[in-house]
Scaffold this motif. Structure first.
Motif, PDB file in Angstrom:
ATOM      1  N   ALA A 138       0.805  -1.227   0.066  1.00 24.83           N
ATOM      2  CA  ALA A 138       0.011   0.059   0.113  1.00 24.83           C
ATOM      3  C   ALA A 138       1.006   1.353  -0.098  1.00 24.83           C
ATOM      4  CB  ALA A 138      -0.877  -0.017   1.488  1.00 24.83           C
ATOM      5  N   ASP A 139       2.136   1.098   0.733  1.00 19.87           N
ATOM      6  CA  ASP A 139       2.950   2.419   0.598  1.00 19.87           C
ATOM      7  C   ASP A 139       3.871   2.709  -0.479  1.00 19.87           C
ATOM      8  OD1 ASP A 139       4.291   0.165   1.376  1.00 19.87           O
ATOM      9  OD2 ASP A 139       5.253   1.240   3.139  1.00 19.87           O
ATOM     10  N   GLU A 140       3.662   1.641  -1.499  1.00 20.66           N
ATOM     11  CA  GLU A 140       4.364   1.750  -2.738  1.00 20.66           C
ATOM     12  C   GLU A 140       3.699   1.530  -3.774  1.00 20.66           C
ATOM     13  OE1 GLU A 140       7.662  -0.960  -2.123  1.00 20.66           O
ATOM     14  OE2 GLU A 140       8.674   0.222  -0.673  1.00 20.66           O
ATOM     15  N   PRO A 141       2.608   2.227  -4.055  1.00 15.69           N
ATOM     16  CA  PRO A 141       2.028   2.060  -5.178  1.00 15.69           C
ATOM     17  C   PRO A 141       2.739   2.347  -6.494  1.00 15.69           C
ATOM     18  CG  PRO A 141       1.114   4.096  -4.268  1.00 15.69           C
ATOM     19  CD  PRO A 141       2.299   3.450  -3.433  1.00 15.69           C
ATOM     20  N   PRO A 142       2.278   1.505  -7.803  1.00 22.02           N
ATOM     21  CA  PRO A 142       3.010   1.961  -9.302  1.00 22.02           C
ATOM     22  C   PRO A 142       2.447   3.318  -9.351  1.00 22.02           C
ATOM     23  CG  PRO A 142       1.487   0.053  -9.265  1.00 22.02           C
ATOM     24  CD  PRO A 142       1.564   0.598  -7.698  1.00 22.02           C
ATOM     25  N   SER A 143       3.290   3.927 -10.467  1.00 24.62           N
ATOM     26  CA  SER A 143       3.085   5.260 -10.963  1.00 24.62           C
ATOM     27  C   SER A 143       1.576   5.406 -11.524  1.00 24.62           C
ATOM     28  CB  SER A 143       4.220   5.553 -11.851  1.00 24.62           C
ATOM     29  OG  SER A 143       4.343   4.758 -12.976  1.00 24.62           O
ATOM     30  N   ASP A 144       1.342   4.335 -12.257  1.00 24.06           N
ATOM     31  CA  ASP A 144      -0.205   4.505 -13.009  1.00 24.06           C
ATOM     32  C   ASP A 144      -1.140   4.041 -12.224  1.00 24.06           C
ATOM     33  OD1 ASP A 144       0.686   1.664 -12.980  1.00 24.06           O
ATOM     34  OD2 ASP A 144       0.010   1.356 -15.142  1.00 24.06           O
ATOM     35  N   PHE A 145      -0.900   3.864 -10.892  1.00 17.11           N
ATOM     36  CA  PHE A 145      -2.143   3.429  -9.941  1.00 17.11           C
ATOM     37  C   PHE A 145      -2.573   4.563  -8.772  1.00 17.11           C
ATOM     38  CE2 PHE A 145      -3.967   0.916  -6.254  1.00 17.11           C
ATOM     39  CZ  PHE A 145      -5.040   0.796  -6.756  1.00 17.11           C
ATOM     40  N   ARG A 146      -1.617   4.701  -7.955  1.00 17.68           N
ATOM     41  CA  ARG A 146      -1.256   5.974  -7.362  1.00 17.68           C
ATOM     42  C   ARG A 146      -2.301   5.999  -6.297  1.00 17.68           C
ATOM     43  NH1 ARG A 146       1.778  10.378  -9.227  1.00 17.68           N
ATOM     44  NH2 ARG A 146       2.638  10.072 -11.246  1.00 17.68           N
ATOM     45  N   ARG A 147      -2.839   4.808  -5.704  1.00 20.73           N
ATOM     46  CA  ARG A 147      -3.627   4.849  -4.686  1.00 20.73           C
ATOM     47  C   ARG A 147      -2.957   3.953  -3.312  1.00 20.73           C
ATOM     48  NH1 ARG A 147      -8.904   2.470  -7.336  1.00 20.73           N
ATOM     49  NH2 ARG A 147      -9.209   1.970  -4.847  1.00 20.73           N
ATOM     50  N   PRO A 148      -3.229   4.185  -2.030  1.00 22.05           N
ATOM     51  CA  PRO A 148      -2.555   3.619  -1.141  1.00 22.05           C
ATOM     52  C   PRO A 148      -3.262   2.255  -0.769  1.00 22.05           C
ATOM     53  CG  PRO A 148      -3.883   5.296  -0.215  1.00 22.05           C
ATOM     54  CD  PRO A 148      -3.870   5.528  -1.642  1.00 22.05           C
ATOM     55  N   VAL A 149      -3.276   1.460  -1.669  1.00 25.76           N
ATOM     56  CA  VAL A 149      -4.054  -0.014  -1.842  1.00 25.76           C
ATOM     57  C   VAL A 149      -2.992  -1.086  -2.104  1.00 25.76           C
ATOM     58  CG1 VAL A 149      -5.861  -1.296  -2.257  1.00 25.76           C
ATOM     59  CG2 VAL A 149      -6.392   1.246  -2.048  1.00 25.76           C
ATOM     60  N   PRO A 150      -3.003  -2.178  -1.266  1.00 29.22           N
ATOM     61  CA  PRO A 150      -1.912  -3.223  -1.623  1.00 29.22           C
ATOM     62  C   PRO A 150      -2.687  -4.062  -2.762  1.00 29.22           C
ATOM     63  CG  PRO A 150      -3.242  -3.833   0.280  1.00 29.22           C
ATOM     64  CD  PRO A 150      -3.556  -2.232   0.086  1.00 29.22           C
ATOM     65  N   VAL A 151      -2.327  -4.272  -3.896  1.00 27.47           N
ATOM     66  CA  VAL A 151      -2.761  -4.763  -5.251  1.00 27.47           C
ATOM     67  C   VAL A 151      -1.764  -5.667  -5.929  1.00 27.47           C
ATOM     68  CG1 VAL A 151      -4.175  -2.827  -5.680  1.00 27.47           C
ATOM     69  CG2 VAL A 151      -1.904  -2.625  -6.623  1.00 27.47           C
ATOM     70  N   TRP A 152      -2.394  -6.485  -6.533  1.00 26.13           N
ATOM     71  CA  TRP A 152      -1.690  -7.359  -7.688  1.00 26.13           C
ATOM     72  C   TRP A 152      -1.484  -6.651  -9.087  1.00 26.13           C
ATOM     73  CZ3 TRP A 152       1.705 -10.939  -7.071  1.00 26.13           C
ATOM     74  CH2 TRP A 152       1.756 -11.964  -5.917  1.00 26.13           C
ATOM     75  N   GLN A 153      -0.300  -6.242  -9.641  1.00 26.64           N
ATOM     76  CA  GLN A 153      -0.476  -5.744 -11.047  1.00 26.64           C
ATOM     77  C   GLN A 153      -0.370  -6.914 -11.883  1.00 26.64           C
ATOM     78  OE1 GLN A 153       3.299  -4.101 -12.964  1.00 26.64           O
ATOM     79  NE2 GLN A 153       2.057  -2.214 -12.739  1.00 26.64           N
ATOM     80  N   ILE A 154      -1.389  -6.953 -12.729  1.00 27.26           N
ATOM     81  CA  ILE A 154      -1.371  -8.055 -13.917  1.00 27.26           C
ATOM     82  C   ILE A 154      -1.124  -7.359 -15.315  1.00 27.26           C
ATOM     83  CG2 ILE A 154      -2.512  -9.960 -14.762  1.00 27.26           C
ATOM     84  CD1 ILE A 154      -1.800 -10.445 -11.691  1.00 27.26           C
ATOM     85  N   GLY A 155      -0.094  -7.795 -15.795  1.00 29.48           N
ATOM     86  CA  GLY A 155       0.137  -7.234 -17.131  1.00 29.48           C
ATOM     87  C   GLY A 155      -0.190  -8.019 -18.139  1.00 29.48           C
ATOM     88  N   LEU A 156      -0.852  -7.570 -19.166  1.00 20.71           N
ATOM     89  CA  LEU A 156      -1.466  -8.295 -20.378  1.00 20.71           C
ATOM     90  C   LEU A 156      -0.893  -7.937 -21.390  1.00 20.71           C
ATOM     91  CD1 LEU A 156      -5.477  -7.592 -19.825  1.00 20.71           C
ATOM     92  CD2 LEU A 156      -3.750  -9.316 -18.829  1.00 20.71           C
ATOM     93  N   GLN A 157      -0.807  -8.888 -22.529  1.00 18.66           N
ATOM     94  CA  GLN A 157       0.068  -8.751 -23.915  1.00 18.66           C
ATOM     95  C   GLN A 157      -0.068  -7.495 -24.494  1.00 18.66           C
ATOM     96  OE1 GLN A 157      -1.094 -11.363 -27.058  1.00 18.66           O
ATOM     97  NE2 GLN A 157       0.925 -12.451 -26.727  1.00 18.66           N
ATOM     98  N   ASP A 158      -1.182  -6.686 -24.415  1.00 18.91           N
ATOM     99  CA  ASP A 158      -1.133  -5.499 -25.204  1.00 18.91           C
ATOM    100  C   ASP A 158      -1.017  -4.323 -24.444  1.00 18.91           C
ATOM    101  OD1 ASP A 158      -3.338  -5.432 -23.104  1.00 18.91           O
ATOM    102  OD2 ASP A 158      -4.921  -5.002 -24.323  1.00 18.91           O
TER     103      ASP A 158
END
Length: 234
Positions: A138-158
């Motif tokens: 939560a304290d290290e959100p990715p640049s294109d998310f920018r919310r203090p929420v723990p998440v999984w970033q799932i990258g797609l082919q596109d």
């Protein structure tokens, strides 16, 4: 005579103001054009979300969920629904954090990578073409998310990034490549590339004010009278 002198002064101011405000005006126009090329629903990736029918909770389900007696976190909401064939009760606290429980009251562990991939596959168009997955605190959100929420970033082919909450088990955001372009242009538009949120800061207000003044001077100069040149025949 006085009017002509004033007009010449306005023309000089207009020319000098053109240097500091010309580039910002061009930038605002260009970024504005880029941001309106595609509908906002497509920018947000809503067109990639599938219409998944909700499942009804079995009538014979007995739900027994209670907060620990020593819990001091205020509760905002309690919801129960079927997720991937399992009845889940989610308790959401006022600070935005949440916990998931099975019908017997057993607390569920944070969402696993496998579960996050399954959620994306079931709910996102092209979700079966996963090329990467990464967990963010939560304290290290990715640049294109920018919310203090723990998440999984799932990258797609596109190039799309789908963010699935490790606590909520829900898709928190869909970030397409165009969304990232839109975010960069928005940062330029408001002159805040760092947070892309501050729409009222001295630099932006200064250049906007100068642009208004320059535009007003230009409007005034439209009424400037010019003496016609007299051509002398040879």
């Amino acid at each position: 005579m006085g009017q002509q002198r004033a007009m010449r002064r306005f023309a000089a101011w207009h020319i000098w103001l053109g240097w500091p405000v010309g580039l910002p005006i061009l930038m605002w126009t260009l970024t504005g054009l880029v941001m309106v090329i595609k509908p906002m629903e497509e920018v947000r990736g809503n067109h990639l979300r599938k219409d998944v029918a909700e499942s009804a909770i079995p009538s014979d389900t007995n739900i027994s969920v209670s907060l620990p007696s020593d819990s001091t976190d205020p509760v905002r909401s309690v919801t129960t629904q079927v997720e991937r064939g399992e009845t889940v009760t989610r308790i959401t606290h006022m600070d935005g954090t949440s916990e998931r429980f099975r019908p017997d009251g057993t607390k569920m562990s944070p969402l696993s990578e496998v579960e996050a991939r399954m959620i994306v596959d079931e709910n996102i168009v092209g979700g079966d073409k996963i090329v990467s997955s990464k967990r963010f605190a939560a304290d290290e959100p990715p640049s294109d998310f920018r919310r203090p929420v723990p998440v999984w970033q799932i990258g797609l082919q596109d190039g799309t990034h789908v963010y699935v909450g490790t606590q909520t088990g829900a898709i928190e955001a869909v970030r397409t490549r165009w969304w990232r372009t839109f975010g960069f242009m928005w940062g330029l538009h408001i002159m805040d590339l760092e947070t892309r949120e501050d729409t009222s800061h001295p630099t932006l207000i200064l250049f906007a004010s100068l642009s208004v003044i320059g535009s007003l001077l230009g409007c005034v100069l439209l009424f400037r009278r010019r003496k016609g040149r007299v051509r002398v025949a040879a």
